[in-house]
Motif scaffolding. Structure first.
Motif, PDB file in Angstrom:
ATOM      1  N   UNK A 172       0.849  -1.189   0.000  1.00  0.00           N
ATOM      2  CA  UNK A 172       0.000   0.000   0.000  1.00  0.00           C
ATOM      3  C   UNK A 172       0.889   1.245   0.000  1.00  0.00           C
ATOM      4  N   UNK A 173       0.239   2.412  -0.125  1.00  0.00           N
ATOM      5  CA  UNK A 173       0.974   3.675  -0.252  1.00  0.00           C
ATOM      6  C   UNK A 173       1.903   3.923   0.933  1.00  0.00           C
ATOM      7  N   UNK A 174       1.462   3.586   2.133  1.00  0.00           N
ATOM      8  CA  UNK A 174       2.249   3.871   3.338  1.00  0.00           C
ATOM      9  C   UNK A 174       3.537   3.048   3.408  1.00  0.00           C
ATOM     10  N   UNK A 175       3.624   1.983   2.600  1.00  0.00           N
ATOM     11  CA  UNK A 175       4.755   1.053   2.733  1.00  0.00           C
ATOM     12  C   UNK A 175       5.752   1.134   1.579  1.00  0.00           C
ATOM     13  N   UNK A 176       5.563   2.034   0.624  1.00  0.00           N
ATOM     14  CA  UNK A 176       6.409   1.995  -0.575  1.00  0.00           C
ATOM     15  C   UNK A 176       7.859   2.407  -0.310  1.00  0.00           C
ATOM     16  N   UNK A 177       8.115   3.151   0.743  1.00  0.00           N
ATOM     17  CA  UNK A 177       9.493   3.562   1.042  1.00  0.00           C
ATOM     18  C   UNK A 177      10.166   2.581   1.993  1.00  0.00           C
ATOM     19  N   UNK A 204       6.324  14.109  -3.069  1.00  0.00           N
ATOM     20  CA  UNK A 204       5.460  14.037  -1.893  1.00  0.00           C
ATOM     21  C   UNK A 204       5.528  12.641  -1.252  1.00  0.00           C
ATOM     22  N   UNK A 205       5.608  11.604  -2.111  1.00  0.00           N
ATOM     23  CA  UNK A 205       5.668  10.223  -1.616  1.00  0.00           C
ATOM     24  C   UNK A 205       7.073   9.836  -1.146  1.00  0.00           C
ATOM     25  N   UNK A 206       8.077  10.614  -1.570  1.00  0.00           N
ATOM     26  CA  UNK A 206       9.464  10.290  -1.220  1.00  0.00           C
ATOM     27  C   UNK A 206      10.104   9.305  -2.180  1.00  0.00           C
ATOM     28  N   UNK A 207       9.548   9.195  -3.395  1.00  0.00           N
ATOM     29  CA  UNK A 207      10.088   8.273  -4.399  1.00  0.00           C
ATOM     30  C   UNK A 207      11.140   8.968  -5.256  1.00  0.00           C
ATOM     31  N   UNK A 208      12.318   8.364  -5.375  1.00  0.00           N
ATOM     32  CA  UNK A 208      13.367   8.929  -6.226  1.00  0.00           C
ATOM     33  C   UNK A 208      13.123   8.595  -7.690  1.00  0.00           C
ATOM     34  N   UNK A 209      12.597   7.415  -7.961  1.00  0.00           N
ATOM     35  CA  UNK A 209      12.242   7.042  -9.327  1.00  0.00           C
ATOM     36  C   UNK A 209      11.034   6.113  -9.292  1.00  0.00           C
ATOM     37  N   UNK A 210      10.325   6.069 -10.390  1.00  0.00           N
ATOM     38  CA  UNK A 210       9.144   5.216 -10.462  1.00  0.00           C
ATOM     39  C   UNK A 210       9.563   3.757 -10.314  1.00  0.00           C
ATOM     40  N   UNK A 239       4.108  -0.212  -5.209  1.00  0.00           N
ATOM     41  CA  UNK A 239       2.655  -0.131  -5.081  1.00  0.00           C
ATOM     42  C   UNK A 239       2.099  -0.037  -6.495  1.00  0.00           C
ATOM     43  N   UNK A 240       1.494  -1.125  -6.956  1.00  0.00           N
ATOM     44  CA  UNK A 240       0.962  -1.141  -8.323  1.00  0.00           C
ATOM     45  C   UNK A 240      -0.092  -0.052  -8.505  1.00  0.00           C
ATOM     46  N   UNK A 241      -0.861   0.187  -7.462  1.00  0.00           N
ATOM     47  CA  UNK A 241      -1.902   1.215  -7.538  1.00  0.00           C
ATOM     48  C   UNK A 241      -1.286   2.605  -7.710  1.00  0.00           C
ATOM     49  N   UNK A 242      -0.209   2.887  -6.956  1.00  0.00           N
ATOM     50  CA  UNK A 242       0.468   4.179  -7.081  1.00  0.00           C
ATOM     51  C   UNK A 242       1.099   4.321  -8.467  1.00  0.00           C
ATOM     52  N   UNK A 243       1.717   3.258  -8.973  1.00  0.00           N
ATOM     53  CA  UNK A 243       2.316   3.307 -10.308  1.00  0.00           C
ATOM     54  C   UNK A 243       1.259   3.609 -11.365  1.00  0.00           C
ATOM     55  N   UNK A 244       0.084   3.030 -11.184  1.00  0.00           N
ATOM     56  CA  UNK A 244      -1.012   3.293 -12.116  1.00  0.00           C
ATOM     57  C   UNK A 244      -1.436   4.761 -12.046  1.00  0.00           C
ATOM     58  N   UNK A 245      -1.510   5.296 -10.835  1.00  0.00           N
ATOM     59  CA  UNK A 245      -1.880   6.711 -10.666  1.00  0.00           C
ATOM     60  C   UNK A 245      -0.840   7.631 -11.292  1.00  0.00           C
ATOM     61  N   UNK A 246       0.440   7.300 -11.109  1.00  0.00           N
ATOM     62  CA  UNK A 246       1.512   8.128 -11.670  1.00  0.00           C
ATOM     63  C   UNK A 246       1.400   8.232 -13.186  1.00  0.00           C
TER      64      UNK A 246
END
Length: 357
Positions: free
Chosen positions: A204-209, A252-258, A231-238
């Protein structure tokens, strides 16, 4: 031509959602019930490479062509798939056609998305899939080693199949066979258990980092090298966002790359793949080859006539090509090399093949 990855897993772990994200489409129905995907969905995805963008600009090319990955969304397997449970036999046959297997592992809680088992246990779920693949391999091996079929096998392939049968029956680590047999024999065997594996922990979103208790348990068992937290759902949203919105959301999510980019990199490393380029006024193009590929084999990726009639290859490193602003200055400044049949192509080489037709 790139490579072909099959996305497998139990029903409702997020395979089709990941496929949609990878292919930036809604081709696969991400519905909340098992066996939504019956025929495997195919998606051919360009591998975006910034090096190709620069080559295209320098050569003022009319066309820019990225290399590609083909993703296959294979329907959810269940326990008993090797015996035909859940339409299993059909789906197992689809897996035989891919170069690598992406195991989609459910690592999230949800009251809304049905789970085929009573609790979330990523290690157990992967073991279910692996067991079904091994059982399917055993059936395939037994058929091929039958007296009437044996005559069609080379001695090397027969030895490999007999060894694989022993390893599966005695629950030994079948990956050891990669050290004992040549790559072409492994590929000819078509055994599911010997295909390279990537593990995608869908969170889920809270666990991607930082991951969560499920990813931690999985990594303790299978390690980090071939494991990706997504997070497949987050990747889909991106994928639904414009570039500037995507950048802001990732920050905002703290992701350096998709996650999809990480998946592509790990896929290339897993399969020992590299990229060379051709670049001119008509087109600049990326080509996928295996590491330690000799020049004639690389030429054959473009056309079989290039390999058959190979004479020499004009070679410039990507860095020299950029620094010298293209072919002409690279040649004038002594940065172009003329290489022969034994030359091992390096990642990023810009090549021009000389050949006889």
């Amino acid at each position: 031509m790139g490579f072909k990855c099959g996305i497998v897993g139990l029903p409702n772990v997020g395979k089709s959602t990941l496929f949609n994200a990878l292919t930036n489409s809604s081709k696969a129905q991400a519905e909340n019930f098992p066996f939504c995907t019956i025929e495997p969905n195919l998606g051919i995805v360009p591998v975006i490479d910034k090096r190709l963008d620069k080559l295209t600009n320098i050569s003022n090319s009319k066309k820019k062509i990225y290399t590609t990955i083909t993703f296959v969304d294979i329907a959810g397997l269940v326990e008993g798939a090797s015996k035909g449970e859940g339409l299993g036999n059909k789906f197992l046959s689809h897996i035989r056609e891919v170069d690598a297997i992406i195991h989609m592992i459910r690592c999230f809680d949800s009251d809304d998305i049905q789970n085929v088992n009573n609790n979330i246990d990523p290690v157990r779920d992967l073991e279910i899939i692996q067991t079904e693949m091994r059982l399917a391999d055993l059936e395939s091996i037994q058929k091929r080693l039958d007296k009437k079929n044996k005559k069609n096998l080379s001695s090397e392939l027969m030895q490999l199949l007999e060894a694989a049968q022993d390893y599966i029956n005695n629950d030994k680590n079948i990956d050891e066979l990669h050290k004992l047999y040549k790559k072409n024999q492994i590929e000819l065997s078509g055994l599911l258990s010997l295909k390279p594996n990537l593990y995608v922990c869908n969170v889920d979103e809270e666990s991607i980092i930082t991951g969560n208790q499920y990813t931690q348990k999985f990594i303790e068992k299978y390690g980090e090298k071939n494991t990706i937290i997504i997070s497949a759902e987050i990747e889909n949203q991106l994928n639904s966002l414009a570039d500037n919105e995507k950048k802001n959301y990732m920050e905002m999510l703290g992701l350096e790359e998709a996650g999809i980019k990480t998946l592509t990199k790990k896929g290339y490393n897993l399969l020992n793949l590299e990229t060379f380029f051709t670049s001119g006024s008509e087109e600049s193009r990326a080509w996928t080859i295996s590491r330690n590929c000799i020049a004639p084999k690389a030429a054959g990726k473009i056309h079989s006539d290039f390999e058959k009639g190979f004479i020499k290859v004009e070679t410039i490193s990507y860095e020299d090509f950029i620094e010298n602003d293209g072919w002409i200055n690279s040649k004038n400044n002594g940065k172009m090399r003329l290489e022969g049949k034994e030359y091992i192509v390096r990642d990023g080489d810009v090549l021009n093949f000389r050949f006889n037709t």
